[in-house]
Design an enzyme around this catalytic site. Sequence first.
Site, PDB file in Angstrom:
ATOM      1  N   ASP A 147      -3.556  -9.791  13.248  1.00  0.00           N
ATOM      2  CA  ASP A 147      -3.780  -8.379  13.594  1.00  0.00           C
ATOM      3  C   ASP A 147      -2.869  -8.051  14.776  1.00  0.00           C
ATOM      4  O   ASP A 147      -3.073  -8.527  15.898  1.00  0.00           O
ATOM      5  CB  ASP A 147      -5.252  -8.136  13.945  1.00  0.00           C
ATOM      6  CG  ASP A 147      -5.544  -6.641  14.059  1.00  0.00           C
ATOM      7  OD1 ASP A 147      -4.797  -5.943  14.778  1.00  0.00           O
ATOM      8  OD2 ASP A 147      -6.500  -6.172  13.419  1.00  0.00           O
ATOM      9  N   ASN A 155       0.853  -1.194   0.000  1.00  0.00           N
ATOM     10  CA  ASN A 155       0.000   0.000   0.000  1.00  0.00           C
ATOM     11  C   ASN A 155       0.884   1.238   0.000  1.00  0.00           C
ATOM     12  O   ASN A 155       2.093   1.133   0.226  1.00  0.00           O
ATOM     13  CB  ASN A 155      -0.947  -0.025   1.217  1.00  0.00           C
ATOM     14  CG  ASN A 155      -0.154  -0.026   2.519  1.00  0.00           C
ATOM     15  OD1 ASN A 155       0.539   0.926   2.827  1.00  0.00           O
ATOM     16  ND2 ASN A 155      -0.243  -1.105   3.274  1.00  0.00           N
TER      17      ASN A 155
HETATM   18  N1  CTP Z   1      -3.304  -3.228  12.456  1.00  0.00           N
HETATM   19  C1  CTP Z   1      -2.425  -4.179  12.921  1.00  0.00           C
HETATM   20  N2  CTP Z   1      -2.324  -5.373  12.280  1.00  0.00           N
HETATM   21  C2  CTP Z   1      -3.089  -5.640  11.201  1.00  0.00           C
HETATM   22  C3  CTP Z   1      -3.991  -4.682  10.701  1.00  0.00           C
HETATM   23  C4  CTP Z   1      -4.081  -3.472  11.356  1.00  0.00           C
HETATM   24  O1  CTP Z   1      -1.721  -3.927  13.900  1.00  0.00           O
HETATM   25  N3  CTP Z   1      -2.963  -6.821  10.598  1.00  0.00           N
HETATM   26  C5  CTP Z   1      -3.424  -1.951  13.190  1.00  0.00           C
HETATM   27  C6  CTP Z   1      -2.960  -0.740  12.410  1.00  0.00           C
HETATM   28  O2  CTP Z   1      -1.578  -0.482  12.623  1.00  0.00           O
HETATM   29  C7  CTP Z   1      -3.839   0.351  12.992  1.00  0.00           C
HETATM   30  C8  CTP Z   1      -5.135  -0.375  13.344  1.00  0.00           C
HETATM   31  O3  CTP Z   1      -4.774  -1.740  13.452  1.00  0.00           O
HETATM   32  O4  CTP Z   1      -3.330   0.854  14.203  1.00  0.00           O
HETATM   33  C9  CTP Z   1      -6.259  -0.198  12.365  1.00  0.00           C
HETATM   34  O5  CTP Z   1      -5.856  -0.555  11.084  1.00  0.00           O
HETATM   35  P1  CTP Z   1      -6.873  -0.486   9.849  1.00  0.00           P
HETATM   36  O6  CTP Z   1      -6.173  -0.987   8.645  1.00  0.00           O
HETATM   37  O7  CTP Z   1      -7.514   0.863   9.781  1.00  0.00           O
HETATM   38  O8  CTP Z   1      -8.020  -1.445  10.325  1.00  0.00           O
HETATM   39  P2  CTP Z   1      -8.318  -2.944   9.972  1.00  0.00           P
HETATM   40  O9  CTP Z   1      -8.153  -3.763  11.196  1.00  0.00           O
HETATM   41  O10 CTP Z   1      -7.480  -3.349   8.811  1.00  0.00           O
HETATM   42  O11 CTP Z   1      -9.858  -2.921   9.618  1.00  0.00           O
HETATM   43  P3  CTP Z   1     -10.597  -2.564   8.211  1.00  0.00           P
HETATM   44  O12 CTP Z   1      -9.802  -3.154   7.111  1.00  0.00           O
HETATM   45  O13 CTP Z   1     -11.910  -3.196   8.382  1.00  0.00           O
HETATM   46  O14 CTP Z   1     -10.698  -1.075   8.175  1.00  0.00           O
END
Ligand code: CTP
Length: 413
Positions: A318, A219
């Site tokens: 996550d 990304n």
């Molecule tokens: N994050 C993380 N590990 C992941 C995905 C996300 O630690 N595998 C953390 C990011 O660093 C950020 C938060 O979670 O602090 C939110 O990330 P975001 O991408 O906005 O959310 P998602 O969990 O990916 O949810 P969605 O795709 O539904 O928006």
Amino acid sequence: MTPIDTTFNASTRFVNHRLHLGVCGSVACYKAADLLRAWHKLGIHVSVTLTAAAQRFVAPLLFESLGAMPVYQGMFSPGDNIFAHLEPGQSAEAYVIAPASADALSRLVHGAASDMLSAQALAFDKTLIIAPAMNPRMWAHRATRANAALLQERGIVIIEPACGDTACGNEGQGRLADLSDIFLAVLRALAPQDMAGRKVLVTLGPTREPWDGARFWSNPSSGRMGTAMAVCAWLRGAEVTAVCGPGEAIWLPPGIVRINVGSAREMFAAARDSWPQMDMGMFVAAVADFFPKSLGPDKFKKSETPQGFSIEFCPNPDILQTLAAHRRPDQKLLGFAAESTPDMESLLPLTREKRLRKNADLLAANRINAQGSGFGSHTNRMAVIDAHGHEVIWPEQSKADVAWDLCSWLLRI
Ligand code: CTP
């Protein structure tokens, strides 16, 4: 490109601080003008002392023109207050000597007060920062090394010279350190040390999920927001470990422990291993939620499937959510969210839901589809929500200022 390029070049949190800059005779003394400009741009009042040798290389007028006030030139310069050698000790919060010559180190070790720069240093009892620059053989000499070590023992911050080729035609350690290092070391001396003693983990940048030997899924995260968080915590005294995904714009000062990773699974492993020692976690990385099932270590040839092909994606761990589930009660977590919503207000329900789901103490969300916000931008507009139900929408600010306010908020909750 400016030689000083940090996320803190645009901070507004150092306005009206006071700094004294000493400049010794060295080819590198023209670089002191760049440092002065960068601090001055932040609203810091800078006074300057040029040694007699420095004045052979650069004129006081250059520093005056760049906003330094006053510029001291000698012990008994006409017009100077008779107690001018005491002034920086009364008004400045930090004294930096950049570049510092071998001779200046020797004078400082012996407590000499034979010239204005040394006398002002002797009468200065706050943070003194010294960035030496000289010929590599002069720096390597036991006398110089012993002088630098002794000054360090006395609590003076020494920013060691960098390696490379020097103006005198030699190779080795002797060049003035990276100006960004000197710039930030001074900001650290001026910043409140309200995060001292805290260990902070920061994840930042994008992740790369390879699907063959030549290609990856990723990304556009530049890592700027995470860099600003890591640098901010370090400036305010924290011990920072940064787990960094790949990114051109990710530059961190040497005081921050840096762990470079590629994929989300590597980032997860590095963050999980450090987490038990940490007091705070700032999860700023744009982690890929899925990784493509690899087609193997070799380059995938298009001749194999000229009609196109599909790749299967599997979920990544996550990081924030997993580490939040394994937290001690005293560990604080800050999460970020990148969303595409029509306006700031519609960010709030998504942010509430995400903070709860991830069990973060604080969640800061921005819109990736808004100007002045999101991936690659130098500024951000955030909606921030904490676990006590406090919610705000901040105006557009530099990423350094956003980081500053988020650190302050984390300290309060
Ligand atoms: N994050 C993380 N590990 C992941 C995905 C996300 O630690 N595998 C953390 C990011 O660093 C950020 C938060 O979670 O602090 C939110 O990330 P975001 O991408 O906005 O959310 P998602 O969990 O990916 O949810 P969605 O795709 O539904 O928006």
